[in-house]
Design a protein around this motif. Structure first.
Motif, PDB file in Angstrom:
ATOM      1  N   ARG A 104     -15.438  20.600  48.663  1.00  0.00           N
ATOM      2  CA  ARG A 104     -14.190  20.448  49.404  1.00  0.00           C
ATOM      3  C   ARG A 104     -12.991  20.644  48.476  1.00  0.00           C
ATOM      4  N   ASN A 105     -13.038  20.012  47.319  1.00  0.00           N
ATOM      5  CA  ASN A 105     -11.929  20.157  46.387  1.00  0.00           C
ATOM      6  C   ASN A 105     -11.844  21.581  45.854  1.00  0.00           C
ATOM      7  N   ALA A 137      -9.965  23.688  48.188  1.00  0.00           N
ATOM      8  CA  ALA A 137      -8.524  23.454  48.090  1.00  0.00           C
ATOM      9  C   ALA A 137      -7.954  24.153  46.855  1.00  0.00           C
ATOM     10  N   TYR A 153     -10.017   9.741  49.006  1.00  0.00           N
ATOM     11  CA  TYR A 153      -9.563  10.751  49.954  1.00  0.00           C
ATOM     12  C   TYR A 153      -8.420  10.169  50.779  1.00  0.00           C
ATOM     13  N   GLU A 185     -13.276  16.552  57.034  1.00  0.00           N
ATOM     14  CA  GLU A 185     -14.306  17.442  56.510  1.00  0.00           C
ATOM     15  C   GLU A 185     -15.496  16.655  55.980  1.00  0.00           C
ATOM     16  N   ASP A 196      -9.225  16.127  54.483  1.00  0.00           N
ATOM     17  CA  ASP A 196     -10.382  15.859  53.630  1.00  0.00           C
ATOM     18  C   ASP A 196     -11.344  14.897  54.306  1.00  0.00           C
TER      19      ASP A 196
END
Length: 635
Positions: free
Chosen positions: A415-416, A419, A119, A127, A124
């Motif tokens: 999280r990804n 995005a 990261y 988070e 990121d």
């Protein structure tokens, strides 16, 4: 050794006696004090090539670390040119890439799987911490402690007991719990941040000295470029790897170019190296880059610093030819206000002509000054761009593409996935909600990506729906990522106008080339993504573009024409350094900033300042007087 006409022999023949003494150094510790423009990269690469060329049947390897991927790429290219085919016996990279490589191979000993994510974006990382705090039932506002966590990690201080580092017991306790939560969450999702690469590598070799022994046996010679920029964590990693018996450590350094004090760099690192390794010292004081007048000004400036090696020799002018007469090599110009400075410098650069613009740089202490210069240069018809590191792509196309590659490896990474959906929404003009996709996926046996692709099929046009289908198909065979990327890049096209997409495409092509050079063109997806995470996404400059750079960003580079703007008190040197006092470490670092800036010059140096910045009255920088240039500075 090959014949006298081999590339290595020819390279050695071009060296000065001092450079050759360093290149021909064999075993034991050596400190090379190399001033700016003294040919240190040539020395490093020639030494690597000589060692390899003289042991073509050998099995030992060479470790060479520097601080930027571009510098590592340049070193690698030079070694390949000198000893093609033998570069496989080297590991040339940055501290972070070296630690990443170490953790890929041995991280399982401390619970790190080889396919760990990295990261690099602050969003990121925040988070990650926020999710950890939420799961632990702690106050999510504690995410504000992340900078404190970074500082602790940078000093290799573990979470347990770190509260003692703070004066306020309550604050210290909250930071300790935040730090422990953050590390636990990173571990849970098998991820590292930049600071973790150094810290976990140090943990690895500290807990498992056999791994350090393996590195000592494999890599017979260690070399470190820009050693003055190492911080405490990096230095302790080196000494732990070396233990008490390994002394084949060759470092190139210049204590007059320490400008990363905020990151822990210090002239004391060279003192520690001297005490720990007892090196011999070779000095390379001859500057082959700058005209003699600039070398003289640099010498006059730097002697005002006391935090430097007492045995340091002054720079010597080694450049025998110059395009400009001596009285045109250095100029000092002043303006009534910062806006006039930006406009005046822009007119001056415009007058050089576009054939020269590609070798012009404008340096400033802060980015704010560069932004006003960029506006003025463009108004004057000059192509100009601010050079800076980018940790992410800017276009939705490449943000989406990189997110799809990551999702294929970590299909449950929320999280990804967020995005990925956000980038696609910007790209396709859709308004797909992540929370609804996740809810639907939880209620079915479909993956996040499959659920999203089905939603896209209903909401997006055929072209964008096809992108989703391709992404889903790729996720089921991620080993074919290169084929997928090629197909997607074709759909993105190549717009004629300059845009985030064109810049990202140029950056992507450059990254693929450099990553292939570093780890091989057939590296698996997880290794490709790890390399992608630690590299800047800044596009290469287009030809004929004036570069605008902070002084920190210009270190290690050189240009025909250098403009240093903001040469005023409370600008350079900064207000904070003046507040700390004339003899403070902060003032000495500001002086080194100025030293680094002026020694980027191959032909001409222009220093400028204004009597007012943002409406506040200023005086000419003390550094102009210290360089002996006050006679050139208008009142």
């Amino acid at each position: 050794m090959n014949s006298d006409t081999s590339p290595v022999a020819l390279a050695l023949a071009e060296l000065t006696s001092a450079q050759r003494a360093a290149v021909e150094w064999d075993d034991g510790a050596l400190l090379v004090l190399a001033g700016p423009g003294s040919g240190k990269t040539r020395v490093l690469t020639s030494r690597i090539a000589r060692l390899l060329d003289g042991s073509r049947d050998g099995s030992f390897r060479i470790l060479a670390l520097t601080f930027t991927n571009k510098a590592a790429d340049e070193m690698t290219a030079r070694v390949v040119a000198l000893v093609p085919g033998l570069e496989s016996r080297t590991l040339i990279g940055t501290f972070h890439s070296f630690c990443m490589n170490m953790l890929q191979q041995h991280g399982a000993h401390i619970g790190i799987k080889p396919d760990f994510a990295i990261y690099s974006l602050d969003d990121d990382r925040r988070e990650v911490l926020r999710e950890g705090l939420r799961a632990a039932g702690l106050d999510e506002a504690w995410v504000r402690y992340l900078p404190a966590v970074d500082r602790l990690k940078g000093r290799l201080i573990e979470p347990a007991g770190c509260a003692a580092e703070f004066k306020d017991p309550g604050e210290g306790s909250r930071i300790e719990r935040t730090y422990a939560t953050y590390e636990a969450e990173l571990s849970r999702v098998n991820a590292l941040d930049f600071g973790s690469l150094i810290a976990r590598a140090f943990e690895l070799v500290s807990r498992f000295p056999g791994i350090a022994l393996q590195y000592r046996r494999t890599y017979k010679h260690w070399m470190f470029d820009e050693f003055q920029d190492t911080n405490d964590a990096q230095y302790r990693l080196i000494t732990t790897l070396a233990a008490k018996d390994f002394r084949n450590v060759f470092v190139v350094a210049d204590d007059d170019q320490i400008i990363y004090q905020w990151n822990g760099a210090s002239y004391r690192q060279l003192q520690r190296f001297g005490a720990d390794f007892k090196p011999e010292v070779i000095q390379l004081p001859t500057n082959y880059r700058c005209p003699p007048s600039i070398v003289a000004a640099a010498n006059r400036l730097v002697v005002f610093n006391t935090q430097r090696s007492t045995s340091k020799l002054p720079l010597e002018a080694g450049k025998t030819t110059a395009r400009l007469p001596a009285d045109q090599q250095i100029r000092v110009i002043s303006f009534s206000a910062d806006a006039e400075e930006a406009a005046g410098v822009s007119r001056d650069i415009a007058a050089l002509g576009n054939a020269a613009w590609g070798e012009v740089v404008v340096l400033a202490r802060t980015r704010a000054l560069l932004e006003s210069l960029q506006t003025s240069l463009r108004a004057a018809g000059v192509s100009a761009a601010i050079a800076q590191r980018r940790d992410d792509f800017r276009s939705p196309q490449f943000q989406w593409l990189s997110a799809v590659l990551r999702q294929a490896l970590r299909p449950l990474d929320r999280r990804n996935f967020s995005a990925l959906v956000s980038a696609f929404n910007r790209l396709a003009g859709t308004d797909i909600r992540v929370d609804l996709i996740l809810s639907e996926a939880e209620g079915s046996e479909r993956s996040f990506l499959e659920e999203w692709a089905l939603t896209v099929e209903k909401l997006a046009s055929d072209g964008f729906s096809d992108l989703a289908k391709r992404a889903l198909s790729f996720s089921q065979e991620p080993a074919q990522f290169r084929r997928f990327v090629d197909a997607i890049l074709t759909t993105f096209g190549s717009p004629d106008e300059v845009s985030d997409l064109t810049e990202d495409r140029a950056a992507w092509d450059d990254l693929v080339r450099s990553i292939g050079q570093a780890v091989g063109r057939d590296a698996p997806l997880e290794q490709f993504l790890q390399e992608l995470a630690i590299r800047s996404k800044e596009p290469p400059m287009t030809p004929g573009t004036v570069r605008l750079m902070t002084i920190h960003g210009a270190k290690g580079k050189e240009f025909d024409h250098v403009y240093v703007v903001g040469m005023a008190e409370e600008v350079l040197p900064s207000f904070q350094s003046i507040k700390e006092g004339d003899a403070s470490a902060e003032m000495e670092e500001e002086r080194r900033n100025c030293f680094v800036a002026i020694t980027r010059t191959r032909e001409s140096l222009t220093l400028s300042w204004a009597a007012r910045y943002r409406g506040y009255a200023k005086e000419a920088s003390r550094f102009i007087r210290e360089m002996g240039l006050d006679a050139l500075a208008p009142p």
